[in-house]
Write an enzyme that holds these catalytic residues in place. Structure first.
Site, PDB file in Angstrom:
ATOM      1  N   ASP A   7      16.882 -12.302 -27.895  1.00 53.42           N
ATOM      2  CA  ASP A   7      16.154 -12.120 -26.563  1.00 53.42           C
ATOM      3  C   ASP A   7      17.187 -11.699 -25.442  1.00 53.42           C
ATOM      4  O   ASP A   7      18.153 -10.954 -25.836  1.00 53.42           O
ATOM      5  CB  ASP A   7      15.576 -13.278 -26.086  1.00 53.42           C
ATOM      6  CG  ASP A   7      16.351 -14.269 -25.671  1.00 53.42           C
ATOM      7  OD1 ASP A   7      17.588 -14.115 -25.714  1.00 53.42           O
ATOM      8  OD2 ASP A   7      15.954 -15.504 -25.140  1.00 53.42           O
ATOM      9  N   CYS A  64      19.923 -16.154 -28.492  1.00 60.64           N
ATOM     10  CA  CYS A  64      19.322 -16.413 -27.304  1.00 60.64           C
ATOM     11  C   CYS A  64      20.211 -17.100 -26.226  1.00 60.64           C
ATOM     12  O   CYS A  64      21.420 -17.126 -26.588  1.00 60.64           O
ATOM     13  CB  CYS A  64      17.984 -16.925 -27.381  1.00 60.64           C
ATOM     14  SG  CYS A  64      18.196 -18.740 -28.019  1.00 60.64           S
ATOM     15  N   THR A  66      20.770 -20.138 -25.562  1.00 62.01           N
ATOM     16  CA  THR A  66      21.474 -21.346 -26.060  1.00 62.01           C
ATOM     17  C   THR A  66      21.676 -21.369 -27.558  1.00 62.01           C
ATOM     18  O   THR A  66      22.254 -22.144 -28.300  1.00 62.01           O
ATOM     19  CB  THR A  66      20.419 -22.587 -25.809  1.00 62.01           C
ATOM     20  OG1 THR A  66      19.126 -22.450 -26.282  1.00 62.01           O
ATOM     21  CG2 THR A  66      20.354 -23.035 -24.140  1.00 62.01           C
ATOM     22  N   HIS A  97      27.083 -25.546 -47.924  1.00 63.10           N
ATOM     23  CA  HIS A  97      26.316 -26.879 -48.158  1.00 63.10           C
ATOM     24  C   HIS A  97      24.835 -26.499 -47.908  1.00 63.10           C
ATOM     25  O   HIS A  97      24.019 -27.104 -48.804  1.00 63.10           O
ATOM     26  CB  HIS A  97      26.410 -27.907 -47.249  1.00 63.10           C
ATOM     27  CG  HIS A  97      28.075 -28.599 -47.447  1.00 63.10           C
ATOM     28  ND1 HIS A  97      28.234 -30.039 -46.963  1.00 63.10           N
ATOM     29  CD2 HIS A  97      29.100 -28.128 -48.071  1.00 63.10           C
ATOM     30  CE1 HIS A  97      29.468 -29.993 -47.334  1.00 63.10           C
ATOM     31  NE2 HIS A  97      30.041 -29.174 -47.827  1.00 63.10           N
ATOM     32  N   HIS A 133      23.941 -30.028 -53.496  1.00 60.90           N
ATOM     33  CA  HIS A 133      23.510 -29.230 -52.577  1.00 60.90           C
ATOM     34  C   HIS A 133      22.362 -28.444 -52.884  1.00 60.90           C
ATOM     35  O   HIS A 133      21.233 -28.280 -51.995  1.00 60.90           O
ATOM     36  CB  HIS A 133      24.727 -28.209 -52.116  1.00 60.90           C
ATOM     37  CG  HIS A 133      25.850 -29.013 -51.198  1.00 60.90           C
ATOM     38  ND1 HIS A 133      25.475 -30.281 -50.461  1.00 60.90           N
ATOM     39  CD2 HIS A 133      27.131 -28.840 -51.732  1.00 60.90           C
ATOM     40  CE1 HIS A 133      26.632 -30.432 -50.099  1.00 60.90           C
ATOM     41  NE2 HIS A 133      27.731 -29.780 -50.602  1.00 60.90           N
TER      42      HIS A 133
HETATM   43  C1  RB5 Z   1      15.849 -17.654 -21.864  1.00 60.29           C
HETATM   44  O1  RB5 Z   1      16.103 -17.614 -20.521  1.00 60.29           O
HETATM   45  C2  RB5 Z   1      16.304 -18.622 -22.533  1.00 60.29           C
HETATM   46  O2  RB5 Z   1      15.471 -20.002 -22.338  1.00 60.29           O
HETATM   47  C3  RB5 Z   1      16.423 -18.466 -23.838  1.00 60.29           C
HETATM   48  O3  RB5 Z   1      17.308 -17.313 -24.179  1.00 60.29           O
HETATM   49  C4  RB5 Z   1      16.947 -19.567 -25.060  1.00 60.29           C
HETATM   50  O4  RB5 Z   1      18.161 -19.909 -24.342  1.00 60.29           O
HETATM   51  C5  RB5 Z   1      16.105 -20.479 -25.428  1.00 60.29           C
HETATM   52  O5  RB5 Z   1      16.236 -21.387 -26.355  1.00 60.29           O
END
Ligand code: RB5
Length: 142
Positions: A7, A64, A66, A97, A133
């Site tokens: 994203d 993304c 996180t 694994h 596994h």
């Molecule tokens: C976008 O702001 C953020 O929410 C996205 O990149 C991500 O971290 C979502 O899990």
């Protein structure tokens, strides 16, 4: 073929990873997003997950902010095992694994240097092919 997607939060790290893949001679296909304009991570998580599930790509990388949202979205696609990794130990273990077929990264969590090492570890580690596994992965698929 490696599928890559992100994203807007993962866009800059995706560009750095693409450059790294080119230097390594790894062929990839970019499933978007193609700018830093705000967008929805499930769209790109799903696009790469479908490409891996249908065999268009053998592995994928998703990024993304996180790494959490995009890995949750990817893991909704049957046959996909997306692993969110913030360290090389996890990247190695999830290949050996879990036979993880998608690596998820959090661009706001790991720096570029560590992210590239995690990518290398993910790409360079083979599945163990160990019977226990294999059995556990089959249980994930239900
Ligand atoms: C976008 O702001 C953020 O929410 C996205 O990149 C991500 O971290 C979502 O899990």
């Amino acid at each position: 073929m490696l599928g890559i997607g992100s994203d807007h939060g993962g866009y800059a790290l995706k560009q750095a990873i693409k450059k790294h893949l080119e230097a390594r001679g790894v062929a990839y296909r970019d499933y978007g997003t193609y700018s830093e304009a705000s967008c929805d991570y499930p769209d790109y998580g799903r696009a790469v997950a479908l490409a891996v599930a249908n065999g268009e790509c053998d592995r994928g990388i998703l990024i993304c902010g996180t790494g959490i949202g995009i890995s949750i979205a990817a893991n909704k696609v049957p046959g996909v095992r997306a692993a969110l990794c913030g360290d090389c130990f996890s990247a190695e273990a999830t290949r050996a694994h879990n036979d993880a077929n998608i690596l998820a990264l959090g661009a706001r969590v790991v720096g570029e240097g560590l992210a590239l090492k995690i990518v290398d570890t993910f790409l360079d580690t083979a599945f163990s092919n160990d019977e226990r596994h294999i059995r556990r992965i089959q249980k994930i698929e239900g």
